[in-house]
Design a protein around this motif. Sequence first.
Motif, PDB file in Angstrom:
ATOM      1  N   ILE A  27     -33.004  40.355  26.151  1.00  8.69           N
ATOM      2  CA  ILE A  27     -34.029  41.551  25.386  1.00  8.69           C
ATOM      3  C   ILE A  27     -34.309  41.025  24.138  1.00  8.69           C
ATOM      4  O   ILE A  27     -35.457  40.967  23.798  1.00  8.69           O
ATOM      5  CB  ILE A  27     -33.184  42.844  25.566  1.00  8.69           C
ATOM      6  N   MET A  28     -33.250  40.436  23.462  1.00  8.11           N
ATOM      7  CA  MET A  28     -33.716  40.180  22.079  1.00  8.11           C
ATOM      8  C   MET A  28     -34.784  38.926  22.034  1.00  8.11           C
ATOM      9  O   MET A  28     -35.687  38.804  21.250  1.00  8.11           O
ATOM     10  CB  MET A  28     -32.515  39.510  21.407  1.00  8.11           C
ATOM     11  N   ALA A  76     -34.668  44.755  15.198  1.00  8.21           N
ATOM     12  CA  ALA A  76     -33.933  44.813  16.562  1.00  8.21           C
ATOM     13  C   ALA A  76     -32.585  44.526  16.580  1.00  8.21           C
ATOM     14  O   ALA A  76     -31.714  45.587  17.048  1.00  8.21           O
ATOM     15  CB  ALA A  76     -34.568  43.927  17.503  1.00  8.21           C
ATOM     16  N   VAL A  77     -32.136  43.823  15.749  1.00 10.23           N
ATOM     17  CA  VAL A  77     -30.671  43.531  15.760  1.00 10.23           C
ATOM     18  C   VAL A  77     -29.776  44.773  14.975  1.00 10.23           C
ATOM     19  O   VAL A  77     -28.836  45.092  15.430  1.00 10.23           O
ATOM     20  CB  VAL A  77     -30.238  42.116  14.827  1.00 10.23           C
ATOM     21  N   SER A  78     -30.510  45.199  13.852  1.00 11.27           N
ATOM     22  CA  SER A  78     -30.080  46.425  13.218  1.00 11.27           C
ATOM     23  C   SER A  78     -30.023  47.610  14.197  1.00 11.27           C
ATOM     24  O   SER A  78     -28.961  48.250  14.099  1.00 11.27           O
ATOM     25  CB  SER A  78     -30.919  46.728  11.965  1.00 11.27           C
ATOM     26  N   THR A  79     -31.091  47.561  14.964  1.00 10.54           N
ATOM     27  CA  THR A  79     -31.012  48.876  16.080  1.00 10.54           C
ATOM     28  C   THR A  79     -30.021  48.760  16.870  1.00 10.54           C
ATOM     29  O   THR A  79     -29.146  49.740  17.071  1.00 10.54           O
ATOM     30  CB  THR A  79     -32.286  48.976  16.547  1.00 10.54           C
ATOM     31  N   PHE A  80     -29.658  47.575  17.588  1.00 11.48           N
ATOM     32  CA  PHE A  80     -28.474  47.352  18.454  1.00 11.48           C
ATOM     33  C   PHE A  80     -27.232  47.625  17.876  1.00 11.48           C
ATOM     34  O   PHE A  80     -26.383  48.319  18.477  1.00 11.48           O
ATOM     35  CB  PHE A  80     -28.630  46.081  19.043  1.00 11.48           C
ATOM     36  N   ASN A  81     -26.918  47.205  16.650  1.00 11.65           N
ATOM     37  CA  ASN A  81     -25.881  47.266  16.116  1.00 11.65           C
ATOM     38  C   ASN A  81     -25.681  48.832  15.665  1.00 11.65           C
ATOM     39  O   ASN A  81     -24.424  49.358  16.032  1.00 11.65           O
ATOM     40  CB  ASN A  81     -25.738  46.417  14.834  1.00 11.65           C
ATOM     41  N   LYS A  82     -26.375  49.396  15.294  1.00 18.45           N
ATOM     42  CA  LYS A  82     -26.032  50.790  15.063  1.00 18.45           C
ATOM     43  C   LYS A  82     -26.037  51.804  16.504  1.00 18.45           C
ATOM     44  O   LYS A  82     -25.182  52.634  16.340  1.00 18.45           O
ATOM     45  CB  LYS A  82     -27.217  51.377  14.295  1.00 18.45           C
ATOM     46  N   VAL A  83     -26.569  51.382  17.272  1.00 22.14           N
ATOM     47  CA  VAL A  83     -26.472  52.045  18.723  1.00 22.14           C
ATOM     48  C   VAL A  83     -25.267  51.948  19.127  1.00 22.14           C
ATOM     49  O   VAL A  83     -24.309  52.828  19.584  1.00 22.14           O
ATOM     50  CB  VAL A  83     -27.651  51.663  19.598  1.00 22.14           C
ATOM     51  N   GLU A  84     -24.667  50.532  19.492  1.00 16.84           N
ATOM     52  CA  GLU A  84     -23.460  50.252  19.598  1.00 16.84           C
ATOM     53  C   GLU A  84     -22.356  51.014  18.912  1.00 16.84           C
ATOM     54  O   GLU A  84     -21.233  51.409  19.624  1.00 16.84           O
ATOM     55  CB  GLU A  84     -23.136  48.718  19.391  1.00 16.84           C
ATOM     56  N   LYS A  85     -22.502  51.080  17.380  1.00 14.74           N
ATOM     57  CA  LYS A  85     -21.504  51.776  16.889  1.00 14.74           C
ATOM     58  C   LYS A  85     -21.339  53.025  16.866  1.00 14.74           C
ATOM     59  O   LYS A  85     -20.343  53.940  17.035  1.00 14.74           O
ATOM     60  CB  LYS A  85     -21.726  51.525  15.257  1.00 14.74           C
ATOM     61  N   LEU A  86     -22.647  53.790  16.866  1.00 14.73           N
ATOM     62  CA  LEU A  86     -22.564  55.250  17.307  1.00 14.73           C
ATOM     63  C   LEU A  86     -21.953  55.314  18.581  1.00 14.73           C
ATOM     64  O   LEU A  86     -21.113  56.616  18.719  1.00 14.73           O
ATOM     65  CB  LEU A  86     -23.705  55.783  16.940  1.00 14.73           C
ATOM     66  N   ARG A 132     -32.907  57.986  19.963  1.00 11.08           N
ATOM     67  CA  ARG A 132     -32.865  58.528  18.574  1.00 11.08           C
ATOM     68  C   ARG A 132     -32.712  57.418  17.393  1.00 11.08           C
ATOM     69  O   ARG A 132     -33.497  57.378  16.568  1.00 11.08           O
ATOM     70  CB  ARG A 132     -31.913  59.841  18.381  1.00 11.08           C
ATOM     71  N   VAL A 133     -31.635  56.670  17.635  1.00 10.64           N
ATOM     72  CA  VAL A 133     -31.559  55.589  16.553  1.00 10.64           C
ATOM     73  C   VAL A 133     -32.583  54.519  16.877  1.00 10.64           C
ATOM     74  O   VAL A 133     -32.977  54.139  15.719  1.00 10.64           O
ATOM     75  CB  VAL A 133     -29.992  54.832  16.947  1.00 10.64           C
ATOM     76  N   SER A 134     -32.881  54.192  18.181  1.00  2.67           N
ATOM     77  CA  SER A 134     -34.234  53.309  18.010  1.00  2.67           C
ATOM     78  C   SER A 134     -35.252  53.736  17.543  1.00  2.67           C
ATOM     79  O   SER A 134     -35.977  52.990  16.638  1.00  2.67           O
ATOM     80  CB  SER A 134     -34.241  53.068  19.750  1.00  2.67           C
ATOM     81  N   PHE A 135     -35.803  55.027  17.937  1.00  3.30           N
ATOM     82  CA  PHE A 135     -36.867  55.512  17.117  1.00  3.30           C
ATOM     83  C   PHE A 135     -36.781  55.493  15.643  1.00  3.30           C
ATOM     84  O   PHE A 135     -37.637  55.117  14.877  1.00  3.30           O
ATOM     85  CB  PHE A 135     -37.305  56.990  17.557  1.00  3.30           C
ATOM     86  N   MET A 136     -35.729  55.928  14.989  1.00  3.05           N
ATOM     87  CA  MET A 136     -35.484  56.120  13.758  1.00  3.05           C
ATOM     88  C   MET A 136     -35.635  54.842  12.913  1.00  3.05           C
ATOM     89  O   MET A 136     -36.133  54.460  11.712  1.00  3.05           O
ATOM     90  CB  MET A 136     -34.011  56.768  13.307  1.00  3.05           C
ATOM     91  N   GLU A 137     -34.645  53.605  13.496  1.00  9.06           N
ATOM     92  CA  GLU A 137     -35.079  52.423  13.113  1.00  9.06           C
ATOM     93  C   GLU A 137     -36.402  51.936  13.006  1.00  9.06           C
ATOM     94  O   GLU A 137     -36.846  51.270  12.134  1.00  9.06           O
ATOM     95  CB  GLU A 137     -34.229  51.466  13.724  1.00  9.06           C
ATOM     96  N   PHE A 138     -37.064  51.971  14.124  1.00 10.77           N
ATOM     97  CA  PHE A 138     -38.602  51.424  14.178  1.00 10.77           C
ATOM     98  C   PHE A 138     -39.450  52.429  13.262  1.00 10.77           C
ATOM     99  O   PHE A 138     -40.556  51.823  12.693  1.00 10.77           O
ATOM    100  CB  PHE A 138     -39.171  51.322  15.481  1.00 10.77           C
ATOM    101  N   TYR A 139     -38.974  53.705  12.867  1.00  9.45           N
ATOM    102  CA  TYR A 139     -40.097  54.557  12.153  1.00  9.45           C
ATOM    103  C   TYR A 139     -39.668  53.808  10.762  1.00  9.45           C
ATOM    104  O   TYR A 139     -40.582  53.740   9.810  1.00  9.45           O
ATOM    105  CB  TYR A 139     -39.708  55.672  12.357  1.00  9.45           C
ATOM    106  N   ILE A 140     -38.496  53.654  10.346  1.00  6.07           N
ATOM    107  CA  ILE A 140     -38.140  53.217   9.005  1.00  6.07           C
ATOM    108  C   ILE A 140     -38.765  51.860   8.909  1.00  6.07           C
ATOM    109  O   ILE A 140     -39.217  51.498   7.749  1.00  6.07           O
ATOM    110  CB  ILE A 140     -36.615  53.052   8.653  1.00  6.07           C
TER     111      ILE A 140
END
Length: 360
Positions: A183-184, A195-205, A342-350
């Motif tokens: 995917i990356m 994208a890396v930041s999004t994946f990491n935050k999703v995995e952590k949550l 939610r995390v994906s949308f917020m990360e891309f919005y930021i």
Amino acid sequence: MKRPVLYLIIAILVFFLLGWYFSNITQYFIFSLVIAAILRPLTNRINSVHLMGQHVPRWLSILLSFALVINVIFLISLLFVPLISAQIQMISSYDLDYIYERIQNPIGRIEDLLIQFEIIKSEPGFLIMQVRENLVAGFGKVNFQGLINTIINTTSSFLVAVMAVSFITFFLLLENGMLRKNIMNLIPNAYFELAVSTFNKVEKLLSNYLVGLLIQITCIFSLAAIGLTLMDIDYALTIAMFAAVANLIPYAGPILGTAFGVIVGLSTGNFDQSNEITLMIFKILSVFAMVQVTDNVILQPLIFSKSVKAHPLEIFVVIFAGAKIAGILGMIFAIPVYTIFRVSFMEFYIGYKEYKIFKI
């Protein structure tokens, strides 16, 4: 709008369209992703063990993880064997007259209260006769052939779903990050860090949520088991386990667990007087009230608010949307899936607000 952003939007729309069209496969894939996330730490730990100077093969680690989960489910199911056996023996010895005699006293007490407060204006015995007629009519209308066909169809669908989810989960674990890498590779370099930041935050949550959920189940089982045992309720461990697992279903789970406890208590207890029934129901309700207060005040805020980081109203809407889409399983998996989107949308919005690469 720049072409990469336009391509990304088109890809997302196509993804959602295909997911809606192949809804069954999408559900299997989502469930597999969540199960793979749960089993990955265990699989990695087994895979890291050395035997004769070699790592345990990845495929064998996955099979051992599956076997461990199956054994846990099997051991839990053993708690229900004595209860089911007792219920089968009880039902086989019952007849309609016996059932009628068992419910006559509590129904009579309810009827006396209704007449006393003038809620109904009928002669004593009216309510119990209505119950008896409905009981006889209900047994007479049971379509056993249709019931058998429904059981066979449900079992077949369940086995197909289990096989599909197991197959997908196996290969998700076998790849060990290859899906993420692929995917990356599809993401343009300009959006790589995002994208890396999004994946990491999703995995952590998701990891925090799943660990919190395991803690919640353990606490509910322990509290319910101790409380029911102290109250001298039969099959306390069985009731507690059912309540803990049912609690995975948001909102409806606590009601199901409490109702199951009351039904088991009524069907397995020996009552000489009607006030013993009331006392037994009061004991079970008091235990589950204590469990729910603990869950709502301590466990739920820790799990949902801190791990998912979503407003309670969001959780409420998402859970009922999941119920509309996929029933009980949709309610169970609604929060993890919502967390991903939610995390994906917020990360891309930021990213859109802060990085020039997203600007028109």
